[in-house]
Motif scaffolding. Structure first.
Motif, short mmCIF file in Angstrom:
data_model
loop_
_atom_site.label_atom_id
_atom_site.label_comp_id
_atom_site.label_asym_id
_atom_site.label_seq_id
_atom_site.Cartn_x
_atom_site.Cartn_y
_atom_site.Cartn_z
N SER A 121 0.84 -1.19 0.00
CA SER A 121 0.00 0.00 0.00
C SER A 121 0.87 1.24 0.00
O SER A 121 1.92 1.28 0.67
CB SER A 121 -0.91 0.02 1.24
N ASN A 122 0.47 2.26 -0.74
CA ASN A 122 1.21 3.52 -0.75
C ASN A 122 1.16 4.23 0.59
O ASN A 122 1.79 5.28 0.76
CB ASN A 122 0.68 4.44 -1.85
N GLU A 123 0.40 3.67 1.53
CA GLU A 123 0.36 4.21 2.88
C GLU A 123 1.39 3.55 3.79
O GLU A 123 1.39 3.79 5.00
CB GLU A 123 -1.05 4.04 3.47
N HIS A 124 2.27 2.73 3.21
CA HIS A 124 3.32 2.11 4.02
C HIS A 124 4.10 3.21 4.73
O HIS A 124 4.58 4.16 4.08
CB HIS A 124 4.27 1.30 3.13
N PRO A 125 4.25 3.15 6.05
CA PRO A 125 4.86 4.25 6.82
C PRO A 125 6.30 4.55 6.42
O PRO A 125 6.76 5.68 6.59
CB PRO A 125 4.76 3.77 8.27
N PHE A 126 7.02 3.60 5.89
CA PHE A 126 8.42 3.83 5.54
C PHE A 126 8.57 4.83 4.40
O PHE A 126 9.64 5.44 4.25
CB PHE A 126 9.12 2.52 5.19
N LEU A 127 7.56 5.01 3.59
CA LEU A 127 7.63 6.01 2.53
C LEU A 127 7.71 7.41 3.12
O LEU A 127 8.49 8.25 2.66
CB LEU A 127 6.42 5.87 1.60
#
Length: 381
Positions: A121-127
């Motif tokens: 998901s583009n909501e992955h916190p590492f981004l």
């Protein structure tokens, strides 16, 4: 063996002649803030504010040390690997009855377990973590992102016991699992790239574990097949790293465990060398060579035209290595891989988990300074 004089080129991209693996000791204000957060004394936003401040300080210290590639020290993580895994949809954080067994010590008892099929998901916190690092680092240094390799997630999900049972309840076959991990990681890597990442490091201790004769014996005794295990690790890593932008440098790091200055496994690279170095999409390999546990340098003959970062400076102890001895070992390694394709770093990070190794921050920075001093002596850059 290599022969003849080498022409030394100036490194303008990762890995650099003097380099790091990524994690740094957590400073005291961060430790205090995290403890308060876990005790519900401060909010997540307040913890994030402390993390931001300490990461900015760390970046400044890395620049002052002369590093050309910097990280956030993994200051927002508890584990070097699990925090990233928990960011995928379908991967849950769960407690174990006991933790990983290192030499003389046991870790906290946490793992990653499946509740549904794996998706990115583009909501992955590492981004968001990387976006902060990139902005704080500026343009004069490379902002490097380190994440656990796809094979590391595969290894975690196939651990004998509840992890394996959970995985087999979700997936009909290991091949299907490998395909989903590969695709989720591929999307994650492209998302990092779109956020401005041009240097991505995949940490992969599965190979270090498979160097250990005892672990290989356990695989065979349990009905497994070492060649198949190695092939699966290669396959999932290559699925994740195929067809990537040419200006994205992909490197990988392997060690034999790094928790509170202890280790998990021992053994030379010989048993895994053919499979490990066959991974075609890596630009460079960060290899542990700080003790006899790693074996000889002969495996470097498998490198072909890629770079290797020799992890000869221990991050586990504060005692400084002998400069002349390390220089001699670098030239010994150059008998098997051209000196121009060699670089130097600590053997691992200084805090693969938030507990950190049993050294001081002052000793940590002296280690970094020694890496630079030796590299400048060897490569004159």
């Amino acid at each position: 063996m290599m022969s003849g004089a080498s022409t030394i080129s100036k490194r303008t991209d990762t890995p650099f002649r003097y380099d790091i693996v990524g994690s740094f000791l957590r400073p005291e204000p961060l430790k205090i803030a995290r403890e308060k957060y876990l005790n519900n004394e401060i909010t997540e936003e307040q913890l994030r504010a402390v993390e931001d401040v300490e990461i900015i300080k760390l970046i400044a210290k890395q620049k002052q040390a002369g590093l050309k590639a910097v990280t956030d020290g993994e200051f927002r993580r508890s584990w070097w690997h699990l925090d990233f895994m928990w960011g995928f949809a379908g991967v849950d954080k769960v407690q174990l009855e006991s933790g990983y067994v290192f030499k003389g010590v046991v870790t906290r008892a946490e793992t990653a377990r499946l509740s549904s099929k794996i998706k990115f998901s583009n909501e992955h916190p590492f981004l968001e973590h990387f976006a902060f690092l990139k902005a704080a680092a500026g343009e004069e240094v490379v902002a490097r992102q380190a994440i656990p390799a796809p094979a590391q997630l595969l290894f975690e999900l196939l651990r004998v016991g509840d992890n394996l049972q959970s995985t087999l309840a979700v997936y009909d076959s290991i091949d299907e699992l490998i395909a989903d991990i590969g695709e989720a990681y591929h999307q994650a890597i492209l998302a990092f790239y779109n956020a401005g990442c041009r240097s991505l490091q995949l940490d992969d201790t599965t190979w270090g574990i498979l160097c250990d004769p005892k672990n290989r014996a356990r695989i065979e005794e349990s009905g497994g097949n070492l060649a198949e295990t190695l092939a699966r690790s290669v396959k999932v890593n290559e699925l994740a790293t195929k067809d990537l932008p040419e200006d994205l440098v992909i490197t990988t790091h392997v060690c034999r465990g790094n928790f509170k200055s202890t280790y998990l496994a021992t053994g030379s690279y010989d048993a895994i060398a053919e499979a490990y170095f066959s991974q075609a999409n890596y630009d460079a390999f960060y290899l542990e060579f700080d003790t006899e546990r790693a074996g000889s340098f002969e495996v470097l003959q498998n490198l072909k035209d890629r770079h290797v970062v020799l992890g000869m400076i221990s991050s586990k102890t504060g005692e400084l290595e002998n400069k002349a001895a390390i220089i001699a070992r670098i030239h010994e390694a150059a008998q098997y891989a051209d000196l121009d394709r060699l670089c130097l770093s600590p053997q691992c990070g200084f805090a693969s988990t938030e507990e950190g190794n049993i050294i001081t921050e002052e000793e940590q920075w002296k280690k970094i300074a020694l890496v630079r001093e030796i590299a400048e002596a060897v490569w004159q850059q």
